[in-house]
Design an enzyme around this catalytic site. Structure first.
Site, mmCIF file in Angstrom:
data_model
loop_
_atom_site.group_PDB
_atom_site.id
_atom_site.type_symbol
_atom_site.label_atom_id
_atom_site.label_comp_id
_atom_site.label_asym_id
_atom_site.label_seq_id
_atom_site.Cartn_x
_atom_site.Cartn_y
_atom_site.Cartn_z
ATOM 1 N N GLY A 170 -26.534 -3.417 15.615
ATOM 2 C CA GLY A 170 -27.315 -4.481 15.002
ATOM 3 C C GLY A 170 -26.518 -5.654 14.481
ATOM 4 O O GLY A 170 -27.083 -6.564 13.881
ATOM 5 N N CYS A 171 -25.210 -5.657 14.689
ATOM 6 C CA CYS A 171 -24.386 -6.775 14.244
ATOM 7 C C CYS A 171 -24.269 -7.791 15.379
ATOM 8 O O CYS A 171 -24.177 -7.407 16.540
ATOM 9 C CB CYS A 171 -22.990 -6.300 13.851
ATOM 10 S SG CYS A 171 -22.959 -5.208 12.428
ATOM 11 N N SER A 172 -24.261 -9.063 15.036
ATOM 12 C CA SER A 172 -24.115 -10.086 16.070
ATOM 13 C C SER A 172 -22.697 -10.078 16.640
ATOM 14 O O SER A 172 -22.491 -10.395 17.799
ATOM 15 C CB SER A 172 -24.464 -11.468 15.527
ATOM 16 O OG SER A 172 -23.635 -11.790 14.436
#
Length: 139
Positions: A46-48
């Site tokens: 879920g991290c860019s």
């Protein structure tokens, strides 16, 4: 690694650009994470940016986290998250409200949403791992 309270005191006196520089500096202060530990199992979803967090259980029952990111500011955010729980007993880490500890930094208003979107996932990974390790499970 600096204590979270010490980081907060410095952070409060800085403006936007200086805060970015502080985050980048914090990221540089993280212990080096060997590439061999940057696996799918240690990757935060879920991290860019790509983010990896690896807990090491010490003989005294404390957890020492290694972490890395391929983005400088994100790596600094990871350092903030880690600073809230670094070298504390696993049971304590599992119970720590890391999000509350980070509230004084007001990251949601200081940074773009794509930089902070993975923070809850980082926190969840750290707390879940700590809970498992505090009950004698494997890392």
């Amino acid at each position: 690694m600096r204590a979270l309270d010490d980081i907060r005191e410095e952070y409060e006196f800085l403006d936007g650009d200086e805060r970015y520089r502080l985050l980048i500096e914090l990221g540089r202060e993280l212990d080096a994470m060997p590439d061999a530990l940057k696996t799918d199992a240690t990757k935060v979803r879920g991290c860019s940016a790509s983010v990896w967090v690896y807990p090491t259980a010490r003989e005294d029952g404390t957890l020492h986290f290694l972490a890395d990111s391929n983005a400088h500011i994100t790596k600094g955010i990871v350092a903030l998250v880690i600073a809230a729980v670094q070298d504390q007993p696993a049971a304590q880490v599992a119970q720590t409200d890391i999000a509350a500890a980070l509230e004084p930094f007001d990251l949601k208003n200081q940074l773009s949403s794509n930089r902070t979107q993975g923070v809850p996932n980082m926190i969840a990974l750290i707390r879940e791992t700590a809970a498992r390790l505090s009950t004698g499970g494997d890392a």
